[in-house]
Design a protein around this motif. Sequence first.
Motif, short mmCIF file in Angstrom:
data_model
loop_
_atom_site.label_atom_id
_atom_site.label_comp_id
_atom_site.label_asym_id
_atom_site.label_seq_id
_atom_site.Cartn_x
_atom_site.Cartn_y
_atom_site.Cartn_z
N PHE A 298 0.83 -1.21 0.00
CA PHE A 298 0.00 0.00 0.00
C PHE A 298 0.86 1.26 0.00
O PHE A 298 0.63 2.18 -0.78
CB PHE A 298 -0.92 -0.02 1.23
CG PHE A 298 -1.76 1.20 1.39
CD1 PHE A 298 -2.79 1.48 0.51
CD2 PHE A 298 -1.52 2.09 2.43
CE1 PHE A 298 -3.57 2.62 0.66
CE2 PHE A 298 -2.28 3.23 2.58
CZ PHE A 298 -3.31 3.49 1.69
N LEU A 482 -10.08 7.26 -1.98
CA LEU A 482 -9.78 5.93 -1.44
C LEU A 482 -9.39 6.00 0.03
O LEU A 482 -9.78 5.13 0.83
CB LEU A 482 -8.67 5.27 -2.26
CG LEU A 482 -9.02 4.86 -3.70
CD1 LEU A 482 -7.79 4.34 -4.42
CD2 LEU A 482 -10.13 3.81 -3.70
N ASP A 483 -8.61 7.01 0.41
CA ASP A 483 -8.22 7.18 1.81
C ASP A 483 -9.44 7.45 2.69
O ASP A 483 -9.56 6.90 3.79
CB ASP A 483 -7.22 8.32 1.95
CG ASP A 483 -5.82 7.92 1.50
OD1 ASP A 483 -5.56 6.71 1.41
OD2 ASP A 483 -5.01 8.82 1.22
N ARG A 485 -12.53 6.57 2.04
CA ARG A 485 -13.32 5.35 2.10
C ARG A 485 -12.69 4.34 3.06
O ARG A 485 -13.39 3.69 3.84
CB ARG A 485 -13.44 4.74 0.71
CG ARG A 485 -14.32 3.50 0.64
CD ARG A 485 -14.41 2.97 -0.78
NE ARG A 485 -14.93 3.98 -1.69
CZ ARG A 485 -15.04 3.80 -3.00
NH1 ARG A 485 -14.63 2.65 -3.55
NH2 ARG A 485 -15.53 4.75 -3.77
N ARG A 486 -11.36 4.25 3.03
CA ARG A 486 -10.66 3.33 3.92
C ARG A 486 -10.81 3.76 5.38
O ARG A 486 -11.04 2.93 6.26
CB ARG A 486 -9.18 3.27 3.54
CG ARG A 486 -8.36 2.33 4.40
CD ARG A 486 -6.97 2.18 3.82
NE ARG A 486 -6.15 1.30 4.65
CZ ARG A 486 -4.99 0.81 4.30
NH1 ARG A 486 -4.50 1.09 3.11
NH2 ARG A 486 -4.29 0.05 5.11
N ASP A 487 -10.71 5.06 5.66
CA ASP A 487 -10.87 5.57 7.02
C ASP A 487 -12.30 5.32 7.52
O ASP A 487 -12.50 4.96 8.68
CB ASP A 487 -10.55 7.07 7.07
CG ASP A 487 -9.08 7.35 6.84
OD1 ASP A 487 -8.27 6.42 6.99
OD2 ASP A 487 -8.74 8.51 6.50
N ARG A 489 -14.32 2.92 6.50
CA ARG A 489 -14.47 1.50 6.72
C ARG A 489 -13.80 1.07 8.03
O ARG A 489 -14.36 0.26 8.78
CB ARG A 489 -13.86 0.72 5.53
CG ARG A 489 -14.07 -0.79 5.63
CD ARG A 489 -13.70 -1.49 4.35
NE ARG A 489 -12.30 -1.28 4.02
CZ ARG A 489 -11.87 -0.58 2.96
NH1 ARG A 489 -12.76 -0.02 2.16
NH2 ARG A 489 -10.59 -0.44 2.71
N ASP A 490 -12.63 1.62 8.33
CA ASP A 490 -11.93 1.28 9.58
C ASP A 490 -12.71 1.76 10.79
O ASP A 490 -12.81 1.07 11.81
CB ASP A 490 -10.54 1.88 9.59
CG ASP A 490 -9.63 1.22 8.56
OD1 ASP A 490 -9.97 0.11 8.09
OD2 ASP A 490 -8.58 1.81 8.21
#
Length: 494
Positions: A298, A482-483, A485-487, A489-490
């Motif tokens: 990543f 993307l960041d 969305r990832r944050d 999701r986390d």
Amino acid sequence: MDELDTAAILPGDVFNATSTDGETNDSCVHKGEAVVPTTRSGRPPFTCCLPVSVEPVLFLSMFSLALQSPLSTQYLWDRISEDLGYNGSKSSECNNGSVPPDPLQTEVETLTAHWNLYISLGGFSVGLLVVPLLGSWSDLAGRRPVLILANLGLALQAVVYLVVMYLKLPVVYFLVGRLLSGLSGDFNAILAGCFAYVADTSDRRSRTFRVAVLEACLGLSGMLASIIGGQWRRAQGYINPFWLVLATNLASALYAYLFVRESVLPDPSAKLLTSRHYKAVWRLFATGGSNSEADRRFHRCKLCLYTLCFFLVVTVHFGSRELYVLYELSSPLCWGPALIGYGSAAQHLAYLSSLLGLKIMQRCLEDSWVALVGLASNIIGLVVFSVADTIQLMFTGYGLCFLFMAATPVLRSKLSKLVGPSDQGALFASVACVESLCFLVGSGIFNSLYPATLHFMKGFPFLFAAIILFIPAGIIGTLQCLDQRRDHRDSTAS
């Protein structure tokens, strides 16, 4: 102290400055927020009472570069015009857009662009090998030696240029000066040293703005040099301004020696000529600056993509910047030294407006969106330049580019935040290498594209540059989404 890492020590790091016998060790001192290690070899002879560190070094170095660049292009134009018997200042067709271009003027433009290309290729191809070597070496030997050496190289280049002008030697000797400067790291080594120094002495939260302050130093010094250079050249010619170039480079080297305190602990046994420095840069991108196997892919992907964005943005900046003077010298604009100076000053003023805009936008926007706003400003300005045929339209383009430098400090900061404190030197060595490549590729593409497209659209290189900038804009926007969305999701999973 036996386990002390020779890399950067950030403001938030805990550092124990006591020796084994309980006495205070003099190997570090507090400098503002940061804990800056010093030794007898890293401590400057004098202490600067102002709240600055490497900013004056970058200011003075950029002043000399901004004073020299347009003057050297104009000198090439005048020498080539003299050799070919062309006198554009007395041409009645210069301001008449309906008259076909003078073939002799086209030849002068082409030769000037090609000589700019040859000189740039010579200097930056050498710097491409030297800059990463010096940047990674500064992790061990310290930042000050690199700053001093690169400024002395630029001073030597100014000496060569003065000799060429005094003796009226062939312009090919300009290439000799550029090669000598490239062997000492050129201006890119100064950039690498200064930005690495800021990464050493700033925390993650303030790093973007600290980097932007350095970028603003570039703009302010460039603006002053552009105004002075245009007026001075018109009044006294080329030689006296180049004496100031020489004096400014020597002053920058002297300041670095006298006042800049080391931000790393120098290793007296550090070797410069070793492949270890190149391997450090390779390992950084091979591992993504991460020790975790899960995060390695990543981080490596983001490092490569942000580096690609930086490469494209800076290539456009430097490639198009070399064409402004040529574009303004020839018809239909036919600007003199004063207007060229004002135009270059307007371009450099955008560094300050970008700093102010970045500070304001950071209150309500993420850094990535700030970069996108800066890229949008640059794209719009370049489109206007591509069709500019009057003074008013040209300065409108400069005005629309008022945020064009907001993207580069964000990209530098994002790259710096992707790696740990011990990898900052290797990172900025690679960034310096990329920046040298930007000069090389930008000079090659745009100085070749300009004469090749004169017959159908004089401003096509600016339009081409605007199209290129859509690529980094798309990458930065995608990575930010993307960041987020990832944050999200986390946070949902936790």
